[in-house]
Design an enzyme around this catalytic site. Sequence first.
Site, PDB file in Angstrom:
ATOM      1  N   CYS A 187       2.341   2.822   5.330  1.00 36.25           N
ATOM      2  CA  CYS A 187       1.030   2.423   5.829  1.00 36.25           C
ATOM      3  C   CYS A 187       0.684   1.097   5.155  1.00 36.25           C
ATOM      4  CB  CYS A 187       0.006   3.496   5.458  1.00 36.25           C
ATOM      5  SG  CYS A 187      -1.695   3.061   5.845  1.00 36.25           S
ATOM      6  N   CYS A 225       0.791  -3.017  11.146  1.00 33.50           N
ATOM      7  CA  CYS A 225       0.276  -1.652  10.977  1.00 33.50           C
ATOM      8  C   CYS A 225       1.358  -0.762  11.566  1.00 33.50           C
ATOM      9  CB  CYS A 225      -1.052  -1.484  11.721  1.00 33.50           C
ATOM     10  SG  CYS A 225      -1.566   0.241  11.928  1.00 33.50           S
TER      11      CYS A 225
HETATM   12  N1  DGL Z   1      -0.788   2.944   9.912  1.00 33.24           N
HETATM   13  C1  DGL Z   1      -1.657   2.283   9.020  1.00 33.24           C
HETATM   14  C2  DGL Z   1      -1.210   0.893   8.639  1.00 33.24           C
HETATM   15  O1  DGL Z   1      -0.021   0.622   8.637  1.00 33.24           O
HETATM   16  C3  DGL Z   1      -3.138   2.504   9.049  1.00 33.24           C
HETATM   17  C4  DGL Z   1      -3.862   2.641  10.304  1.00 33.24           C
HETATM   18  C5  DGL Z   1      -5.280   3.137  10.052  1.00 33.24           C
HETATM   19  O2  DGL Z   1      -5.400   4.293   9.659  1.00 33.24           O
HETATM   20  O3  DGL Z   1      -6.230   2.379  10.227  1.00 33.24           O
HETATM   21  O4  DGL Z   1      -1.991   0.047   8.297  1.00 33.24           O
END
Ligand code: DGL
Length: 266
Positions: free
Chosen positions: A83, A194
Site C-alpha cells: 500500500c 496506488c
Molecule cells: N492501495 C492503497 C495504496 O496503494 C490505498 C488505497 C486507499 O485505501 O486509499 O495507496
Amino acid sequence: MLESQVGKLENRSKPIAVIDSGVGGISVLRELVEIMPHEDYIYFGDSANAPYGTRDKSDVLNITRANLDMLKDIGIKALVIACNTATSVAVKILREENPDLIIVGIEPAIKPPALLYDHPTVLVMATPLTLKEEKFLSLMAKYADRETIIPLPCPRLAELIESGELDSPEIDKYVRELLSPYREQKIDALVLGCTHYPHVKDVIMRYVSPTVRIFDGGEGTAQETRRRLESAGLLRSGEGCGRVKFLNSSDDERLIELSKKLLCRQ
Ligand code: DGL
C-alpha cells in the site's frame, strides 16, 4: 543441530504477510507469488478501515501498527506493506520499532520512466495522502531534473474499486473525468501510485493515448522482498507450491471471494 540453525529453519517456514487497506495489495501479491511460488502468504486486507488515502496520517500509522502487531502474533517472517499510502506514513517508523523483521514497502514507480525516456512527462495517479507525504515529495525532488512529474490525486478511486465491480459505469466515468484534463497534453508515462489501480488498468488505458506507458511498483516490490529474504537466508526453495491465506478486517464474506478472484486474474 545448533539452536540458532533450528530457529532459522523455523523462521524460514513462516509465511510472508502482505497488507493493504483492502484488495489493492493483491496486485502486489500476484507478483510475489509469481517470483516466489514456494512461499506461504497471509494477505490481510483492511477493508473495514478503507480507504486510507483520505484519512489522517496518524490514523493510518496507528492502524498499520496494530495490523502488524496482530500478524506478528500469528507468526510471520516478513511484512510487505503493499500500500503506497501506508508505506508513506508508516514504513520508516515500523522498521525502527521492529528491527528484527524484514519490512518492505512500495512507492510510486517514478524511477523506471527516467531510465527509459529522455526527460519524460510523467503523470502519477495516487491517493491524496501519498501525494502530500514527505516520502513522495522527496522522491519527486530527486527526479525533478530528469522528469516533469504531474501528481494526480484520485480520492475516490480505491473506494470504487473496493466495491468489486471493476468495469462499472461509475468507475469509467470517474477515470474519464480524472484523465480528461491531460488528453491534449503530451504524456509519456503514467504511474499507478496506488496498488488498487492496476485492477482497473484496462479502464485507465481507455483514456490515455496508446503511446503512454503504464508503470506500477508491484514487480519492483516483489523483487526487493525476494532479495531481502535471500540475503537473510529466509527464502524457501523447491518445496512445492505455497499457500495463500486471505484475512480481512471486514466481516463482508464477499471481500474474500473478490480477493481470490483478483489473485487469479491476469
Ligand atoms: N492501495 C492503497 C495504496 O496503494 C490505498 C488505497 C486507499 O485505501 O486509499 O495507496
